[in-house]
Design a protein around this motif. Structure first.
Motif, mmCIF file in Angstrom:
data_model
loop_
_atom_site.group_PDB
_atom_site.id
_atom_site.type_symbol
_atom_site.label_atom_id
_atom_site.label_comp_id
_atom_site.label_asym_id
_atom_site.label_seq_id
_atom_site.Cartn_x
_atom_site.Cartn_y
_atom_site.Cartn_z
ATOM 1 N N LEU A 1 0.844 -1.207 0.000
ATOM 2 C CA LEU A 1 0.000 0.000 0.000
ATOM 3 C C LEU A 1 0.878 1.256 0.000
ATOM 4 N N PHE A 2 1.919 1.262 0.845
ATOM 5 C CA PHE A 2 2.749 2.464 0.943
ATOM 6 C C PHE A 2 3.590 2.677 -0.320
ATOM 7 N N THR A 3 4.018 1.569 -0.963
ATOM 8 C CA THR A 3 4.784 1.696 -2.211
ATOM 9 C C THR A 3 3.901 2.339 -3.287
ATOM 10 N N ALA A 4 2.652 1.894 -3.340
ATOM 11 C CA ALA A 4 1.717 2.445 -4.330
ATOM 12 C C ALA A 4 1.421 3.919 -4.034
ATOM 13 N N ARG A 5 1.216 4.248 -2.762
ATOM 14 C CA ARG A 5 0.946 5.654 -2.386
ATOM 15 C C ARG A 5 2.131 6.532 -2.742
ATOM 16 N N ARG A 6 3.327 6.021 -2.466
ATOM 17 C CA ARG A 6 4.540 6.769 -2.770
ATOM 18 C C ARG A 6 4.632 7.057 -4.273
ATOM 19 N N MET A 7 4.371 6.015 -5.076
ATOM 20 C CA MET A 7 4.482 6.159 -6.528
ATOM 21 C C MET A 7 3.518 7.239 -7.032
ATOM 22 N N LEU A 8 2.276 7.180 -6.561
ATOM 23 C CA LEU A 8 1.281 8.145 -7.036
ATOM 24 C C LEU A 8 1.525 9.543 -6.461
ATOM 25 N N SER A 9 1.989 9.603 -5.225
ATOM 26 C CA SER A 9 2.309 10.918 -4.641
ATOM 27 C C SER A 9 3.417 11.583 -5.442
ATOM 28 N N ARG A 10 4.447 10.802 -5.744
ATOM 29 C CA ARG A 10 5.568 11.382 -6.495
ATOM 30 C C ARG A 10 5.157 11.783 -7.904
ATOM 31 N N ALA A 11 4.134 11.115 -8.439
ATOM 32 C CA ALA A 11 3.644 11.471 -9.778
ATOM 33 C C ALA A 11 2.694 12.675 -9.709
ATOM 34 N N GLY A 12 2.443 13.179 -8.512
ATOM 35 C CA GLY A 12 1.683 14.431 -8.393
ATOM 36 C C GLY A 12 0.229 14.284 -8.016
ATOM 37 N N LEU A 13 -0.214 13.074 -7.644
ATOM 38 C CA LEU A 13 -1.634 12.880 -7.330
ATOM 39 C C LEU A 13 -2.122 13.855 -6.252
ATOM 40 N N PHE A 14 -1.254 14.144 -5.272
ATOM 41 C CA PHE A 14 -1.693 15.004 -4.161
ATOM 42 C C PHE A 14 -1.043 16.393 -4.175
ATOM 43 N N GLU A 15 -0.442 16.772 -5.302
ATOM 44 C CA GLU A 15 0.302 18.034 -5.321
ATOM 45 C C GLU A 15 -0.571 19.252 -4.972
ATOM 46 N N PRO A 16 -1.789 19.388 -5.569
ATOM 47 C CA PRO A 16 -2.602 20.555 -5.194
ATOM 48 C C PRO A 16 -2.941 20.574 -3.703
ATOM 49 N N LEU A 17 -3.036 19.401 -3.094
ATOM 50 C CA LEU A 17 -3.292 19.349 -1.650
ATOM 51 C C LEU A 17 -2.072 19.892 -0.889
ATOM 52 N N ALA A 18 -0.881 19.433 -1.260
ATOM 53 C CA ALA A 18 0.337 19.908 -0.575
ATOM 54 C C ALA A 18 0.449 21.427 -0.710
ATOM 55 N N GLU A 19 0.105 21.942 -1.905
ATOM 56 C CA GLU A 19 0.185 23.396 -2.112
ATOM 57 C C GLU A 19 -0.812 24.128 -1.212
ATOM 58 N N ALA A 20 -2.022 23.572 -1.121
ATOM 59 C CA ALA A 20 -3.043 24.218 -0.268
ATOM 60 C C ALA A 20 -2.591 24.213 1.191
ATOM 61 N N VAL A 21 -2.018 23.115 1.639
ATOM 62 C CA VAL A 21 -1.591 23.018 3.048
ATOM 63 C C VAL A 21 -0.425 23.972 3.310
ATOM 64 N N ALA A 22 0.541 24.010 2.382
ATOM 65 C CA ALA A 22 1.697 24.904 2.571
ATOM 66 C C ALA A 22 1.241 26.365 2.568
ATOM 67 N N THR A 23 0.287 26.700 1.701
ATOM 68 C CA THR A 23 -0.232 28.073 1.659
ATOM 69 C C THR A 23 -0.901 28.422 2.983
ATOM 70 N N ARG A 24 -1.665 27.466 3.497
ATOM 71 C CA ARG A 24 -2.370 27.684 4.768
ATOM 72 C C ARG A 24 -1.370 27.953 5.912
ATOM 73 N N ILE A 25 -0.288 27.174 5.919
ATOM 74 C CA ILE A 25 0.726 27.353 6.975
ATOM 75 C C ILE A 25 1.393 28.724 6.804
ATOM 76 N N GLY A 26 1.676 29.081 5.550
ATOM 77 C CA GLY A 26 2.286 30.392 5.277
ATOM 78 C C GLY A 26 1.426 31.526 5.802
#
Ligand SMILES: C[S@@+](CC[C@H](N)C(=O)[O-])C[C@H]1O[C@@H](n2cnc3c(N)ncnc32)[C@H](O)[C@@H]1O
Ligand SMILES: [Zn+2]
Length: 294
Positions: free
Chosen positions: A65-90
């Protein structure tokens, strides 16, 4: 410097963050172990994470499960989420005066990619005045081991959120992404101006997969109770919906099935049909709730 030495070095600078899960006293580094004053001892793994759980947890969140999550995360599946969270922290940083030793905890970090992305975005955008420390905790050893192998500039720990082996009032931000929460513990762990950022799925999260595997099976979906619980424990600062369609490549179909509990217990024929007739895109639909201590 080897990964393990690097981790020992980082740990020794921040050892005060951790506490013994048995007696809750502080921990000290003794060669390759952490020890408390009562002699409870926890070893540092060769990959550089610490195991602060009283017993090995049995969990369905495994290496595949974690290998699959890693692969998709690195391919950008959650990138807009990471951006939203980083913006919120900023935004939060702009509003808070003291943040010279900024610490982020990812509670239920899995294989660590969310914390790594958010941490990198904050560094890249130079939002923070000093380096930020990121700490990830999860019950699943396979996830934490994978995080520690790949992301050595962050601290990783196997631990139970029911009894987090962490000292009080340490963290400026607690991330809690698609994972269970322990709000009493979050209150204890957050510093005075701290915030919790909790991410929960909405009805359309992985909609194409949900429909293919579960339509007509009477599975109702509601996250109302989760939202209500959050509001009962934290003062809402912002609620943001993050929704997009991620274009799915054929080689990502099997990892998509492997990365989510949605595929657990699904019928074999439905899984087969999904792999032979995959959608061209997959919907990501999340709510990002930010709350502060009352
Ligand atoms: C759906 S996964 C999400 C992982 C990661 N946040 C992500 O989005 O990729 C849920 C995670 O919660 C973790 N988890 C469940 N119960 C936990 C507990 N009591 N303490 C720590 N982690 C827990 C699981 O091990 C798993 O990694
Ligand atoms: Zn102890």
């Amino acid at each position: 410097m080897s990964k393990n030495n690097y981790a020992v070095n980082l740990l020794s600078q921040h050892i005060a963050i951790f506490s013994c899960p048995v007696c809750h006293f502080e921990l000290f580094i003794n060669e390759r172990s952490l020890v408390c004053r009562h002699g409870h001892r926890y070893d540092l793994s060769k990959h550089g994470y610490i195991h602060l759980c009283l017993q090995a947890a049995r969990t369905k969140y495994d290496k595949s499960l974690f290998t699959a999550r890693r692969m998709l995360s690195r391919a950008g599946l959650f990138e807009p989420l990471a951006e939203a969270v980083a913006t919120r922290i900023g935004k939060r940083l702009e509003a808070v005066e003291e943040h010279d030793r900024f610490k982020i905890l990812d509670a239920g970090c899995g294989e660590g990619s969310h914390l790594e992305r958010v941490h990198s975005l904050l560094q890249q955008n130079a939002v923070l005045p000093t380096p930020t420390l990121g700490v990830g905790i999860d019950l699943a050893k396979d996830g934490v081991a994978s995080a520690a192998k790949s992301y050595k500039e962050l601290l990783w720990c196997v631990g139970d959120l029911a009894n987090p082996p962490l000292a009080s009032q340490q963290f400026n931000v607690i991330l809690n992404i698609l994972s269970p929460a322990n709000y009493d513990a979050f209150h204890r762990l957050l510093c005075k101006d701290g915030i919790v950022i909790k991410v929960i799925p909405n009805r359309d999260y992985l909609r194409e997969l949900r429909e293919a595997l579960w339509e007509g099976r009477g599975q109702s979906f509601s996250n109302d109770r989760t939202m209500q619980l959050f509001r009962e424990h934290f003062e809402p600062v912002e609620v943001q919906r993050v929704r997009y369609t991620y274009p799915l490549e054929p080689e990502q179909v099997l990892p998509l099935l492997a990365m989510t509990p949605l595929a657990w217990r699904a019928e074999e024929c439905k899984l087969n049909h999904f792999t032979t007739h995959p959608p061209t895109g997959i919907t990501v639909d999340l709510t990002v709730m930010t709350g502060s201590k009352r």
